[in-house]
Motif scaffolding. Structure first.
Motif, short mmCIF file in Angstrom:
data_model
loop_
_atom_site.label_atom_id
_atom_site.label_comp_id
_atom_site.label_asym_id
_atom_site.label_seq_id
_atom_site.Cartn_x
_atom_site.Cartn_y
_atom_site.Cartn_z
N VAL A 1 0.86 -1.19 0.00
CA VAL A 1 0.00 0.00 0.00
C VAL A 1 0.90 1.24 0.00
O VAL A 1 2.03 1.20 0.49
CB VAL A 1 -0.93 0.03 1.23
CG1 VAL A 1 -1.84 -1.19 1.25
CG2 VAL A 1 -0.14 0.13 2.52
N PRO A 2 0.40 2.36 -0.54
CA PRO A 2 1.18 3.60 -0.46
C PRO A 2 1.22 4.12 0.96
O PRO A 2 0.32 3.88 1.77
CB PRO A 2 0.40 4.56 -1.38
CG PRO A 2 -0.53 3.71 -2.17
CD PRO A 2 -0.83 2.52 -1.32
N GLN A 3 2.29 4.85 1.29
CA GLN A 3 2.34 5.59 2.54
C GLN A 3 2.79 7.01 2.24
O GLN A 3 3.57 7.25 1.31
CB GLN A 3 3.26 4.93 3.57
CG GLN A 3 4.70 4.80 3.14
CD GLN A 3 5.59 4.31 4.27
OE1 GLN A 3 5.21 4.31 5.44
NE2 GLN A 3 6.79 3.89 3.93
N ARG A 4 2.31 7.96 3.04
CA ARG A 4 2.59 9.37 2.80
C ARG A 4 3.11 10.00 4.08
O ARG A 4 2.54 9.81 5.16
CB ARG A 4 1.33 10.11 2.34
CG ARG A 4 0.66 9.49 1.11
CD ARG A 4 -0.60 10.24 0.73
NE ARG A 4 -0.28 11.56 0.21
CZ ARG A 4 -0.68 12.00 -0.99
NH1 ARG A 4 -1.38 11.21 -1.79
NH2 ARG A 4 -0.36 13.20 -1.40
N ARG A 5 4.20 10.75 3.95
CA ARG A 5 4.80 11.46 5.07
C ARG A 5 5.17 12.88 4.64
O ARG A 5 5.39 13.15 3.46
CB ARG A 5 6.07 10.76 5.56
CG ARG A 5 5.88 9.31 5.99
CD ARG A 5 5.18 9.21 7.33
NE ARG A 5 5.09 7.82 7.76
CZ ARG A 5 4.06 7.02 7.49
NH1 ARG A 5 3.06 7.46 6.76
NH2 ARG A 5 4.04 5.78 7.94
N PHE A 6 5.25 13.77 5.63
CA PHE A 6 5.86 15.08 5.36
C PHE A 6 6.59 15.55 6.60
O PHE A 6 6.33 15.07 7.71
CB PHE A 6 4.83 16.11 4.87
CG PHE A 6 3.75 16.49 5.86
CD1 PHE A 6 3.94 17.53 6.76
CD2 PHE A 6 2.52 15.85 5.85
CE1 PHE A 6 2.94 17.91 7.64
CE2 PHE A 6 1.50 16.23 6.72
CZ PHE A 6 1.72 17.27 7.62
#
Length: 254
Positions: free
Chosen positions: A242-247
């Motif tokens: 699955v995609p994961q998103r961070r900032f």
């Protein structure tokens, strides 16, 4: 287990029932979940900032796990550190872990709009890794020239999981654009702001179901019995990606 093994759903239901988080550690998933890393090294950025700080606060310390790794790397190269934790079950775990280092753990949940229990202008460093951010409170406790270092899970993280299992995102508002705007409005200068999309891979369907139990906000109200077809389909996939998103944001109090 095969995709149509009659024991699949009872097994997954039992996994989901008994999987709980203690502190903020993921050792139970060692070797079973692989995650790409963002291009920045947030841990090293935190350690560099701690080396030069006099008074720092770690907001949302969990059970103190991440802070302990920093202390092990730093030795005595840091100033006074305070920690906060909003989840009541984690507070005694964090206090027991951090007390030998002289670190107080204060009860504080930024999602509730609580006042951060520190005096105005008392900190030259605020750390926040994957905890909610109250920009006004951070600005209040930072002295002029003090810095915030935060890494966040983008509110759109887990979209693929919700496509599979339903549910609404609880944190759509958590984006790099929204947070930089809030921090700027509170009186901080944005020095660095980056976002990133990578991948997370679960070894098998059991690992994924355990994860959904321990991180329930990704798919609120997930129940095994409501997703029979999807779970059987995913049981044939290894790994499940699955995609994961961070900032991350680095900002300075003006």
């Amino acid at each position: 287990m095969t995709a149509r093994d009659p024991q699949l759903l009872p097994w997954l239901a039992e996994l989901h029932r008994r999987s709980t988080m203690s502190g903020w550690g993921f050792a139970a998933f060692d070797g079973r979940i692989e995650s790409d890393d963002p291009p920045w090294d947030f841990d090293e950025e935190v350690r560099g900032a701690l080396r030069s700080s006099e008074h720092a606060v770690d907001i949302g310390t969990g059970g103190g796990e991440r802070l302990l790794t920093h202390l092990a790397a730093l030795g005595d190269e840091h100033g006074v550190i305070t920690a906060t934790e909003g989840w009541e079950d984690n507070q005694p775990i964090a206090r027991a872990a951090l007390a030998p280092y002289g670190i107080d753990v204060l009860a504080y949940d930024p999602e509730l709009g609580e006042r951060l229990p520190l005096p105005d202008g008392s900190q030259d460093l605020v750390l926040n890794r994957h905890e909610a951010v109250d920009a006004a409170e951070i600005a209040r406790v930072l002295r002029p020239g003090g810095r915030l270092l935060t890494q966040q899970v983008d509110g759109r993280d887990g979209e693929r999981l919700r496509e599979w299992f339903g549910g609404e995102s609880l944190y759509d508002h958590v984006t790099v654009d929204n947070l930089t705007a809030a921090l700027a409005d509170a009186g901080l200068r944005i020095d660095q702001a980056d976002d990133w999309i990578g991948a997370m891979r679960f070894r098998d369907i059991g690992t994924l179901v355990e994860y959904l139990a321990m991180i329930p906000w990704d798919v609120p109200d997930f129940e095994v019995h409501e997703h029979e077809e999807q779970l059987h389909a995913l049981a044939t996939v290894r790994p499940i990606e699955v995609p994961q998103r961070r900032f991350r944001i680095i900002a300075t109090r003006l």
